[in-house]
Design a protein around this motif. Structure first.
Motif, mmCIF file in Angstrom:
data_model
loop_
_atom_site.group_PDB
_atom_site.id
_atom_site.type_symbol
_atom_site.label_atom_id
_atom_site.label_comp_id
_atom_site.label_asym_id
_atom_site.label_seq_id
_atom_site.Cartn_x
_atom_site.Cartn_y
_atom_site.Cartn_z
ATOM 1 N N PHE A 45 0.829 -1.217 0.067
ATOM 2 C CA PHE A 45 -0.023 0.078 -0.092
ATOM 3 C C PHE A 45 0.923 1.273 0.167
ATOM 4 O O PHE A 45 2.154 1.277 0.146
ATOM 5 C CB PHE A 45 -0.740 0.105 1.255
ATOM 6 N N ALA A 46 0.154 2.314 -0.184
ATOM 7 C CA ALA A 46 1.025 3.472 -0.372
ATOM 8 C C ALA A 46 0.880 4.328 0.998
ATOM 9 O O ALA A 46 -0.016 4.103 1.611
ATOM 10 C CB ALA A 46 0.457 4.584 -1.436
ATOM 11 N N GLN A 55 2.234 8.429 7.931
ATOM 12 C CA GLN A 55 3.344 7.430 8.049
ATOM 13 C C GLN A 55 4.779 7.983 7.425
ATOM 14 O O GLN A 55 5.769 8.073 8.265
ATOM 15 C CB GLN A 55 2.949 6.405 7.610
ATOM 16 N N GLY A 78 -4.728 1.269 14.431
ATOM 17 C CA GLY A 78 -5.134 0.980 13.072
ATOM 18 C C GLY A 78 -4.372 2.102 12.180
ATOM 19 O O GLY A 78 -4.714 2.165 10.800
ATOM 20 N N SER A 79 -3.690 3.166 12.805
ATOM 21 C CA SER A 79 -3.125 4.174 12.135
ATOM 22 C C SER A 79 -1.805 3.762 11.195
ATOM 23 O O SER A 79 -1.274 4.525 10.512
ATOM 24 C CB SER A 79 -2.952 5.336 13.110
ATOM 25 N N GLY A 80 -1.302 2.381 11.567
ATOM 26 C CA GLY A 80 -0.382 1.934 10.665
ATOM 27 C C GLY A 80 0.900 2.225 11.308
ATOM 28 O O GLY A 80 1.878 2.424 10.526
ATOM 29 N N LYS A 81 1.324 1.891 12.454
ATOM 30 C CA LYS A 81 2.410 2.049 13.296
ATOM 31 C C LYS A 81 3.359 0.918 12.908
ATOM 32 O O LYS A 81 4.639 1.199 12.812
ATOM 33 C CB LYS A 81 2.264 2.247 14.800
ATOM 34 N N THR A 82 2.922 -0.192 12.737
ATOM 35 C CA THR A 82 3.881 -1.253 12.312
ATOM 36 C C THR A 82 4.604 -1.025 10.902
ATOM 37 O O THR A 82 5.737 -1.311 10.874
ATOM 38 C CB THR A 82 3.059 -2.669 11.935
ATOM 39 N N PRO A 130 -5.055 5.174 7.302
ATOM 40 C CA PRO A 130 -4.945 4.686 6.086
ATOM 41 C C PRO A 130 -6.437 5.102 5.476
ATOM 42 O O PRO A 130 -7.394 4.932 5.841
ATOM 43 C CB PRO A 130 -4.749 3.297 5.923
ATOM 44 N N ARG A 176 -10.799 3.423 5.205
ATOM 45 C CA ARG A 176 -11.428 2.991 6.378
ATOM 46 C C ARG A 176 -12.776 3.553 6.551
ATOM 47 O O ARG A 176 -12.920 4.578 6.341
ATOM 48 C CB ARG A 176 -10.508 3.382 7.633
ATOM 49 N N ARG A 224 -10.302 -3.161 11.977
ATOM 50 C CA ARG A 224 -8.733 -3.594 11.637
ATOM 51 C C ARG A 224 -8.825 -3.946 10.240
ATOM 52 O O ARG A 224 -7.983 -4.242 9.597
ATOM 53 C CB ARG A 224 -8.713 -4.877 12.478
#
Ligand code: ADP
Ligand code: MG
Length: 714
Positions: free
Chosen positions: A267-268, A273, A299-303, A470, A473, A610
């Motif tokens: 994903f972009a 991020q 769910g904000s994409g920290k990983t 992202p 959602r 999620r």
């Protein structure tokens, strides 16, 4: 045992000695810093006949029939007694405090303070009881020697086994009468007091214990709140100074590496991020070592931020050491989370020549497997430890087990900690390398923390906020459900289940009734609710339970079953709050929502956002009536907004327990005041910069040392 200052100064009986030790009061200074829990006016005094349910009351009378018994249904012991005055009698109840009944005897004259609860037969729940020598006649305050003012203010100290509020009042007035308080030095420098117009220690002590009016104790409390935050800030700024003085690895060329990695993501990355990644990489390319907190909603994409920066580190070389291979450690709070991260990392890094490993209390895995290069394989721990020590493993993912002594990295450069509030300062310090080189640290959390609290508790960390979700959602649909709408709610959830989705039902309790509530307003419990749902609303569906009293292995089995969709509905306490990713769960019912903070409710509903499926959150209260406080949940854009809300309405003490933060209730009050926190921070920074060792401020240095000991004991 050696006698302490309190024992030499006061004639104490054994229970008092024990109580004081338990409260950490060993010196006169400690005693004077033991502040009143509240103040009372003689005017709050009531008679039994004049009691009103839902109000606070002070009653004088005779104690009757004190006894201990087991509370209804639950096995918890409780104390009971009656208070009798000329107008009638009222029941007193103490829940979970069996010793109370033994402290009082039949016929004792007492003053009782507490809240009137109940309905037709009112009672006073968990009252404070003080023994008195005379009862006031006809409602006048003859026991408060000063007669001239109608509404005399007096301090009330919280009581515990062995020690009364009255004892504190007497002991402190003795100290004042003897002038001992005058020998104490003020930890706050005089110019700081002047700058913020705060009372001196002497004045503040007088005013907090024996106020003449509200302004007295308000100003005094403000000063002590400032003092607490100031001392914490100094401790944190000093930690930061020590940290910043240590050598670190300067990582070069990381931006290009990250760029290449991002191009391979499925994903972009969002703007948020990208910005976070840029900030982190800038930080990695210079000294001192990074010390950063990444806060972002569930769910904000920290990983992805963690993975990109981790990749940049393991594929870069430090300045002056072009041949070294750097290592990354990634810690998660639970085994399931560690496994989930390992799985996402193997996907994200699958196409790259990087060796990774998972290490938890129960399993060790390595990726890629020698035989099947696309997969991971189980390896013996001793073997894995060797690979970590010789630098073959570039990225190690795991739980607390990563910080055991036997885990020796060859060249640890970057430590990432997920949901850091589960990790203490001590554990963080354990990561410092033997050679004194400080690895870079990124701590990530989805717990929305109000700014003042972040500045204080994490005053030694830089803050990056990820405030964008992202794309794609669907915003969660949150409904406040009244008791008449339950049927419709269950129908909607069943419809989702029939589409192949899963659901959570959250209850505030495990099984025993809440002793402070009447039966009619009992909050729902996990065990009873699960039983009920199995028989009725969700008959034919697979219902599982999860709560904090289950053994770790049982919890793990249940979570895995839910993840594998062997369970349709998981009835749980708030233990599911932190981080497990079950994308197929799309509905969450939260019972007894009045018992949770808004930020916590937000965390809970985050469990179902999620994926790109529409998610639903149903919020219910025990009374069946949705409260206005909860309305904020329907509109709020982010967890931060709700955390600020909580701070103002409920007070921080309730939200972030004392034990977690080491901050007293008084210090917590300061956190409602951004200006005060900023002032304390500015002054602390100024002082630490001028005089790191605080050699010109010995009393302050001592206060900071004591505070550090407390903060680090987590
Ligand atoms: P959290 O911040 O709660 O740790 P995660 O990192 O688990 O969030 O991300 C949640 C989900 O969103 C994951 O499935 C992840 O793959 C996905 N995701 C992350 N960033 C993006 C993005 N920029 N675009 C689309 N999906 C994303
Ligand atoms: Mg996460």
């Amino acid at each position: 045992m050696e006698k302490n200052e309190m024992q030499t100064h006061f004639r104490l009986i054994e229970p008092q000695k024990r109580a004081l030790t338990r409260l950490g009061i060993n010196t006169i200074r400690d005693l004077l810093y033991h502040f009143p829990a509240r103040y009372e006016r003689s005017g709050d005094q009531k008679t039994v006949a004049g009691l009103e349910v839902g109000t606070d009351a002070i009653l004088y009378g005779t104690l009757r029939k004190p006894e201990t018994r087991k509370s209804w249904k639950s096995k918890r012991p409780m104390s009971e007694a009656w208070l009798e005055d000329g107008t009638g009698k009222v029941k007193l109840m103490w829940f979970n405090q069996p010793y109370i009944a033994k402290m009082y005897t039949e016929g004792m004259m007492v003053k009782v303070t507490g809240r009137v609860e109940g309905g037709a037969s009112p009672y006073i729940a968990n009252p404070e009881v003080e023994r008195v020598s005379t009862l006031p006649l006809g409602g006048t305050d003859s026991i408060f020697q000063t007669g001239d003012s109608e509404d005399e203010l007096f301090a009330v100290y919280s009581e515990s086994k062995g020690i009364t509020s009255r004892w504190f009042r007497h002991a402190i007035s003795k100290v004042f009468a003897e002038g001992i308080h005058g020998t104490l030095d003020d930890p706050i420098p005089a110019e700081v007091l002047e700058r913020y117009n705060l009372p001196t220690l002497l004045t503040a002590l007088f005013h907090i214990h024996t106020p003449k009016n509200e302004n007295n104790y308000r100003a005094a409390r403000k000063r002590f709140a400032f003092e607490e935050v100031f001392v914490i800030q100094i401790a944190k700024q000093r930690d930061r100074k020590t940290h910043d003085a240590a050598p670190t690895l300067i990582i070069e060329g990381a931006h290009e590496k990250a760029h290449a990695f991002l191009a391979h993501l499925p994903f972009a990355p969002t703007q948020g991020q990208q910005a976070a990644i840029r900030t982190i990489l800038d930080n990695l390319s210079r000294a001192p070592a990074m010390s950063r907190l990444l806060e972002g909603d569930v769910g904000s994409g920290k990983t992805a931020v963690a993975a990109t920066t981790a990749y940049a580190v393991v594929t870069s070389s430090p300045k002056n050491r072009p041949s070294a291979t750097l290592q990354v450690a990634y810690m998660a709070p639970t085994e399931i989370l560690a496994e989930q991260h390992f799985a996402s990392f193997t996907q994200l890094f699958g196409h790259l020549p990087i060796q990774m490993a998972l290490m938890t209390g129960t399993v060790c895995r390595k990726y890629p497997s020698k035989l099947k290069p696309g997969e991971s394989t189980k390896v013996p721990k001793t073997q894995l430890l060797k690979w970590i020590a010789n630098g073959e493993i570039a990225i190690l993912i795991g739980t607390h087990s990563l910080i055991q002594k036997k885990v020796q990295f060859r060249d640890l450069a970057y430590v990432i900690i997920d949901e850091q509030h589960r990790f203490g300062t001590m554990q963080r310090k354990a990561l410092v390398r033997k050679d004194g080189i400080m690895p870079h640290l990124l701590s990530m959390t989805a717990t929305p923390i109000p700014r003042t609290l972040a500045l204080t508790l994490y005053g030694d960390l830089d803050l990056t906020v990820l405030d964008e979700m992202p794309p794609g959602r669907k915003p969660i649909m949150t409904t406040l459900v009244g008791s008449s709408d339950r049927t419709t709610m269950y129908e909607s959830v069943r419809r989702e289940l029939n589409l192949g989705r899963q659901a959570y039902v959250i209850c505030p309790r495990i099984d025993e009734p809440d002793p402070t509530k009447e039966m009619a307003v009992q909050t729902r419990s996990v065990l009873a609710e699960a039983e009920q749902l199995r028989l009725k609303e969700f008959k034919g569906y697979r219902v599982g339970v999860l709560h904090g009293q289950m053994k770790p292995a049982e919890k793990d089995t249940t979570m895995r079953a839910f993840l594998a969709h062997e369970i349709d509905i998981l009835v749980a306490t708030s233990v599911v709050e932190v981080g497990v990713n079950v994308p197929n769960a799309t509905s969450i019912i939260i019972e007894g929502a009045e018992r949770f903070g808004l930020a916590q409710l937000h965390q809970l509903r985050g469990r179902v956002v999620r994926s790109n499926h529409q998610a639903y959150c149903y919020v219910l209260t025990s009374s069946g009536k949705p409260s206005t406080r909860l309305k904020a949940l329907e509109k709020a854009k982010s967890g931060f907004e709700l955390a600020e809300h909580d701070l103002q309405i409920r007070g921080p003490g309730e939200l972030y327990g004392r034990s977690q933060s080491g901050i007293t209730d008084l210090g917590m009050e300061a956190l409602k005041n951004l200006k005060m926190v900023e002032a304390a921070r500015t002054e602390a920074l100024r002082l630490v910069t001028e005089d790191t060792l605080l050699s010109a401020h010995p009393i302050l240095a001592q206060a900071v040392a004591e505070r550090s000991a407390k903060l680090h004991f987590e």
